[in-house]
Motif scaffolding. Structure first.
Motif, PDB file in Angstrom:
ATOM      1  N   PHE A  44      -7.653  12.075   2.635  1.00  0.00           N
ATOM      2  CA  PHE A  44      -6.527  11.414   1.975  1.00  0.00           C
ATOM      3  C   PHE A  44      -5.230  12.077   2.404  1.00  0.00           C
ATOM      4  O   PHE A  44      -5.068  13.274   2.269  1.00  0.00           O
ATOM      5  CB  PHE A  44      -6.661  11.502   0.448  1.00  0.00           C
TER       6      PHE A  44
ATOM      7  N   VAL B 251      -3.152  -3.152  -7.379  1.00  0.00           N
ATOM      8  CA  VAL B 251      -3.133  -2.844  -5.954  1.00  0.00           C
ATOM      9  C   VAL B 251      -2.241  -3.834  -5.192  1.00  0.00           C
ATOM     10  O   VAL B 251      -1.535  -3.464  -4.254  1.00  0.00           O
ATOM     11  CB  VAL B 251      -4.575  -2.854  -5.411  1.00  0.00           C
TER      12      VAL B 251
ATOM     13  N   LYS C 246      -4.102  -6.226   4.967  1.00  0.00           N
ATOM     14  CA  LYS C 246      -4.491  -7.542   5.475  1.00  0.00           C
ATOM     15  C   LYS C 246      -5.251  -8.324   4.415  1.00  0.00           C
ATOM     16  O   LYS C 246      -5.036  -9.518   4.212  1.00  0.00           O
ATOM     17  CB  LYS C 246      -5.393  -7.386   6.704  1.00  0.00           C
ATOM     18  N   ARG C 247      -6.153  -7.621   3.749  1.00  0.00           N
ATOM     19  CA  ARG C 247      -6.959  -8.286   2.727  1.00  0.00           C
ATOM     20  C   ARG C 247      -6.064  -8.741   1.565  1.00  0.00           C
ATOM     21  O   ARG C 247      -6.204  -9.853   1.052  1.00  0.00           O
ATOM     22  CB  ARG C 247      -8.039  -7.318   2.241  1.00  0.00           C
TER      23      ARG C 247
ATOM     24  N   VAL D 135     -10.228   6.810   4.708  1.00  0.00           N
ATOM     25  CA  VAL D 135     -10.099   7.216   3.300  1.00  0.00           C
ATOM     26  C   VAL D 135     -11.480   7.234   2.645  1.00  0.00           C
ATOM     27  O   VAL D 135     -11.821   8.154   1.904  1.00  0.00           O
ATOM     28  CB  VAL D 135      -9.159   6.268   2.524  1.00  0.00           C
TER      29      VAL D 135
ATOM     30  N   TYR E  22      -8.336   3.565  -5.635  1.00  0.00           N
ATOM     31  CA  TYR E  22      -8.783   2.256  -5.142  1.00  0.00           C
ATOM     32  C   TYR E  22     -10.149   2.278  -4.459  1.00  0.00           C
ATOM     33  O   TYR E  22     -10.970   1.393  -4.656  1.00  0.00           O
ATOM     34  CB  TYR E  22      -7.740   1.699  -4.176  1.00  0.00           C
TER      35      TYR E  22
ATOM     36  N   ALA F 176       2.774   0.929   3.771  1.00  0.00           N
ATOM     37  CA  ALA F 176       2.190   2.088   4.450  1.00  0.00           C
ATOM     38  C   ALA F 176       1.534   3.016   3.435  1.00  0.00           C
ATOM     39  O   ALA F 176       0.428   3.514   3.657  1.00  0.00           O
ATOM     40  CB  ALA F 176       3.257   2.834   5.246  1.00  0.00           C
ATOM     41  N   ALA F 177       2.216   3.245   2.303  1.00  0.00           N
ATOM     42  CA  ALA F 177       1.624   4.105   1.280  1.00  0.00           C
ATOM     43  C   ALA F 177       0.342   3.483   0.748  1.00  0.00           C
ATOM     44  O   ALA F 177      -0.640   4.184   0.500  1.00  0.00           O
ATOM     45  CB  ALA F 177       2.617   4.342   0.146  1.00  0.00           C
ATOM     46  N   ALA F 178       0.339   2.160   0.595  1.00  0.00           N
ATOM     47  CA  ALA F 178      -0.874   1.498   0.116  1.00  0.00           C
ATOM     48  C   ALA F 178      -2.005   1.722   1.108  1.00  0.00           C
ATOM     49  O   ALA F 178      -3.137   2.029   0.732  1.00  0.00           O
ATOM     50  CB  ALA F 178      -0.616   0.001  -0.077  1.00  0.00           C
ATOM     51  N   GLN F 179      -1.683   1.607   2.390  1.00  0.00           N
ATOM     52  CA  GLN F 179      -2.699   1.846   3.417  1.00  0.00           C
ATOM     53  C   GLN F 179      -3.236   3.258   3.338  1.00  0.00           C
ATOM     54  O   GLN F 179      -4.413   3.497   3.551  1.00  0.00           O
ATOM     55  CB  GLN F 179      -2.087   1.632   4.793  1.00  0.00           C
ATOM     56  N   SER F 180      -2.348   4.196   3.027  1.00  0.00           N
ATOM     57  CA  SER F 180      -2.781   5.594   2.999  1.00  0.00           C
ATOM     58  C   SER F 180      -3.778   5.835   1.875  1.00  0.00           C
ATOM     59  O   SER F 180      -4.459   6.848   1.870  1.00  0.00           O
ATOM     60  CB  SER F 180      -1.582   6.533   2.866  1.00  0.00           C
ATOM     61  N   MET F 181      -3.868   4.929   0.889  1.00  0.00           N
ATOM     62  CA  MET F 181      -4.924   5.128  -0.099  1.00  0.00           C
ATOM     63  C   MET F 181      -6.103   4.182   0.101  1.00  0.00           C
ATOM     64  O   MET F 181      -6.855   3.921  -0.829  1.00  0.00           O
ATOM     65  CB  MET F 181      -4.404   5.128  -1.526  1.00  0.00           C
ATOM     66  N   GLY F 182      -6.224   3.697   1.323  1.00  0.00           N
ATOM     67  CA  GLY F 182      -7.421   2.928   1.654  1.00  0.00           C
ATOM     68  C   GLY F 182      -7.347   1.461   1.277  1.00  0.00           C
ATOM     69  O   GLY F 182      -8.340   0.749   1.320  1.00  0.00           O
ATOM     70  N   ILE F 183      -6.160   1.026   0.883  1.00  0.00           N
ATOM     71  CA  ILE F 183      -5.996  -0.384   0.533  1.00  0.00           C
ATOM     72  C   ILE F 183      -5.785  -1.166   1.822  1.00  0.00           C
ATOM     73  O   ILE F 183      -4.944  -0.802   2.635  1.00  0.00           O
ATOM     74  CB  ILE F 183      -4.764  -0.548  -0.395  1.00  0.00           C
ATOM     75  N   SER F 184      -6.559  -2.234   2.002  1.00  0.00           N
ATOM     76  CA  SER F 184      -6.388  -3.034   3.205  1.00  0.00           C
ATOM     77  C   SER F 184      -5.288  -4.057   2.971  1.00  0.00           C
ATOM     78  O   SER F 184      -5.453  -5.013   2.220  1.00  0.00           O
ATOM     79  CB  SER F 184      -7.698  -3.737   3.556  1.00  0.00           C
TER      80      SER F 184
ATOM     81  N   PHE G 217       4.769   4.343  -5.596  1.00  0.00           N
ATOM     82  CA  PHE G 217       5.051   2.920  -5.770  1.00  0.00           C
ATOM     83  C   PHE G 217       6.113   2.789  -6.842  1.00  0.00           C
ATOM     84  O   PHE G 217       5.838   2.940  -8.032  1.00  0.00           O
ATOM     85  CB  PHE G 217       3.778   2.158  -6.139  1.00  0.00           C
TER      86      PHE G 217
ATOM     87  N   ASP H  27       5.099  -2.992  -2.962  1.00  0.00           N
ATOM     88  CA  ASP H  27       6.107  -1.936  -3.043  1.00  0.00           C
ATOM     89  C   ASP H  27       6.222  -1.158  -1.737  1.00  0.00           C
ATOM     90  O   ASP H  27       7.313  -0.879  -1.264  1.00  0.00           O
ATOM     91  CB  ASP H  27       5.723  -0.954  -4.159  1.00  0.00           C
ATOM     92  N   ASP H  28       5.089  -0.749  -1.179  1.00  0.00           N
ATOM     93  CA  ASP H  28       5.122   0.127  -0.007  1.00  0.00           C
ATOM     94  C   ASP H  28       3.801  -0.037   0.756  1.00  0.00           C
ATOM     95  O   ASP H  28       2.784   0.541   0.394  1.00  0.00           O
ATOM     96  CB  ASP H  28       5.296   1.582  -0.464  1.00  0.00           C
TER      97      ASP H  28
ATOM     98  N   ALA I  56       1.167  -2.712  -5.754  1.00  0.00           N
ATOM     99  CA  ALA I  56       1.393  -1.482  -4.994  1.00  0.00           C
ATOM    100  C   ALA I  56       1.705  -1.816  -3.538  1.00  0.00           C
ATOM    101  O   ALA I  56       2.668  -1.303  -2.959  1.00  0.00           O
ATOM    102  CB  ALA I  56       0.166  -0.573  -5.085  1.00  0.00           C
TER     103      ALA I  56
END
Ligand SMILES: Nc1ncnc2c1ncn2[C@@H]1O[C@H](COP(=O)(O)OP(=O)(O)OP(=O)(O)O)[C@@H](O)[C@H]1O
Ligand SMILES: [Mg+2]
Lengths: 294, 280
Positions: free
Chosen positions: B101, A167, A186-187, B96, B124, A176-184, B110, A173-174, A170
């Motif tokens: 999604f 993650v 900031k964290r 999410v 995730y 905004a895309a990471a955010q779109s899968m619920g990845i924070s 990625f 790499d991107d 990920a």
């Protein structure tokens, strides 16, 4: 021959510390495009805090290191939150100024607390040197090298295979895309700063055990630049290979060239490498290829 | 001919899984993009959202998923409800976790991760970690080509393969509602057909509700149950798909068909469109 091997071993140990500090630098750069000039100060904080715990509070060495690293996790997270987060979306030059300012501020505070004279750790590693064939090496060197190598291996595996590691790559790499899968994001960035502070602190404890601690150790924060330019700003393997390469070159120059030129070559060599790399291969040895399909 | 935009032409009867009511979105505190956007997506259905470039389709999806926030966009009026619960203004990572999604426009895989790592990243927010392996196989079931490419760096996949990966990655989150932003973008016609067939299967077999934004109205209306058409930040026409495709204007502007069912040249459509807009 013995002389040569001594130099190689010194170079590897110094290189291992460079690799650790550069590793943290690269993580931060990858996750948030921030050039962190305060890596050297993270190293100093680690070295001084562990030393104080051991010397003044009589904490057993391993417990002292554990406490120090816990504190560095907090330090990394707090620095990111207070110093870097307000600069999200600002121009690169502002962010660079922020980390430069942070570096000077931390160095000032460190000197206020611990002064400028060199302080030494009590002997923690056994005194008796080890014979490796003809070469005699003090144990602290071997321990330092071993600890650094194990750490680098652990982190490499962590990034390759753990879900947090995946993650983190990920998000690098991107975002905004990471955010779109619920990845924070900031964290993720907070974790990055925590790891960067921790690896630098470990480098500081190792170096401190070899040579003692004084504020000039923060120069390693600058040595990181030739290391990561050589390895590639955004490459973790590059930071490791670059760290060992610069460590070795520096040690070789110090051993063979300094006597000829009356000193000073050792200090210059890394930056000569930096300039040459910038001219012939600006992305470094392992710099991220911008993927462009044809 | 149906009169454009006179409230809801067709009632769904059932309550929507997703409801947008008079949503207004402003970027940067000044740029008003959504101007009273309303739509309903009932559970288990496929809803198509059509409209020309700049109509606000992507903005609508980002308002739903919360991704608007990182672009200085804000829902300033109206509300968005998912499963009966207000979600406007929540952080994307919370949304999410509630089961929405968004598969972003332009695939956004990625690039430096392998295909399989991309899928793992998609999962995730899942708590049932042990089912992830099985779901990777499920994705490979829908997109067998991805199985052969599993260790390949995603950046080197073809556009079509990347789109499959983007949708598969969305599936990994096991969402109740999937938002798809122009899945046909830049793909060859045959591949577009294939991908939309798979979207339909995902809807039927996994029970995922789908809101799909498209320029390619033909193929989107081909799988959808209901369609909305937006212009200038609001819905101007809506209806069940069978009714929509009979609508003269829809045929002309979105399906590229004239009354006699003949295909018009692209240039003519575009030219004509400039003069006759839905809201002017
Ligand atoms: N981050 C932003 N800041 C300011 N304005 C924006 C932003 N994103 C989009 N807009 C504007 O909002 C309007 C709608 O954009 P949006 O991306 O929602 O359109 P779209 O319907 O998805 O178009 P397309 O079919 O071309 O993807 C456009 O005029 C665009 O310029
Ligand atoms: Mg769009």
């Amino acid at each position: 021959m013995t002389f040569f091997l001594q130099i190689i071993i010194t170079g590897l140990v110094v290189g291992a510390v460079y690799a650790l500090v550069a590793f943290g630098f690269v993580l931060i750069y990858k996750s948030s495009d921030v050039i962190n000039f305060a890596q050297g100060e993270f190293l100093l904080v680690g070295a001084y805090v562990a030393l104080s715990l051991v010397v003044f509070y009589q904490v057993p060495f391993l417990a002292a290191v554990a406490l120090t690293l816990t504190m560095c996790v907090l330090l990394g997270v707090v620095v990111e939150r207070l110093v870097l987060r307000p600069f999200i979306g600002e121009r690169v030059i502002s962010v660079i100024m922020a980390t430069l300012g942070l570096s000077l501020l931390m160095r000032g505070i460190i000197q206020m607390i611990w002064g400028t004279e060199t302080r030494v750790y009590p002997a923690i590693f056994p005194d008796a040197p080890v014979r490796l064939g003809e070469v005699v090496v003090s144990q602290v060197y071997l321990w330092s090298l071993g600890v650094a190598l194990v750490l680098l291996a652990v982190f490499t595996v962590f990034f390759k295979y753990s879900s947090t590691g995946i993650v983190m790559r990920a998000a690098a790499d991107d975002q905004a895309a990471a955010q779109s899968m619920g990845i924070s994001v900031k964290r993720i960035i907070a974790i990055t700063w925590a790891i960067a502070a921790v690896v630098a602190a470990i480098g500081g404890v190792l170096l401190g055990n070899i040579n003692g601690v004084n504020p000039s150790l923060a120069y390693i924060g600058l040595m990181v630049l030739p290391v990561v330019i050589l390895g590639g700003l955004d490459s973790v393997p590059g930071a490791i290979v670059g760290g060992f390469t610069i460590g070795l070159l520096e040690s070789l120059a110090g051993g063979y060239l300094d006597p000829l030129f009356g000193g000073g070559v050792k200090e210059v060599v890394p930056f000569v490498v930096l300039l040459v790399v910038l001219m012939v291969r600006p992305y470094g040895l392992f710099g991220k290829e911008i993927i462009e399909r044809v | 001919m149906l009169p454009p935009s006179r409230g809801r032409l067709f009632s769904w009867g059932a309550v929507g899984l997703l409801v947008l009511n008079n949503v207004e979105v402003i970027y940067d505190h000044v740029i008003l993009v959504l101007k009273g956007m309303s739509l309903v997506v009932p559970e288990g259905k496929i809803v198509a959202l059509l409209g020309s470039n700049g109509a606000g389709k992507t903005t609508t999806l980002k308002a739903i998923s919360g991704l608007l926030k990182s672009e200085k966009g804000q829902v300033t009026d109206g509300f968005i409800e998912f499963n009966g619960e207000r979600i406007s203004g929540l952080e994307p990572e919370i949304i999410v976790r509630k089961g929405i999604f968004q598969v972003m426009e332009g695939r956004r895989v990625f690039e430096h991760l392998s295909v399989e790592e991309n899928l793992i990243a998609g999962a995730y927010t899942r708590r049932d970690r042990k089912n992830i392996r099985a779901d990777i196989e499920l994705v490979y079931g829908y997109f067998p080509r991805l199985r052969d490419l599993r260790h390949r760096t995603a950046g080197y996949l073809s556009g079509g393969e990347q789109q499959m990966l983007a949708i598969g990655r969305g599936l990994m989150a096991r969402p109740r509602l999937m938002l798809l932003d122009e899945p046909s973008l830049g793909l060859a016609p045959l591949l577009v057909q294939e991908i939309f067939r798979i979207i339909k299967r995902i809807n039927q077999e996994q029970g995922a509700t789908i809101l799909v934004v498209e320029q390619n109205a033909n193929v989107a209306l081909g799988i959808a149950d209901y369609g909305y058409i937006m212009e200038g930040g609001k819905i101007v026409l809506e209806g069940e798909v069978d009714r929509l495709v009979d609508n003269e204007d829809v045929r002309e502007f979105y399906l590229g068909l004239s009354d006699v069912g003949k295909r018009k040249s692209y240039r003519n459509v575009k030219h004509y469109k400039r003069r006759k807009r839905w809201l002017s």
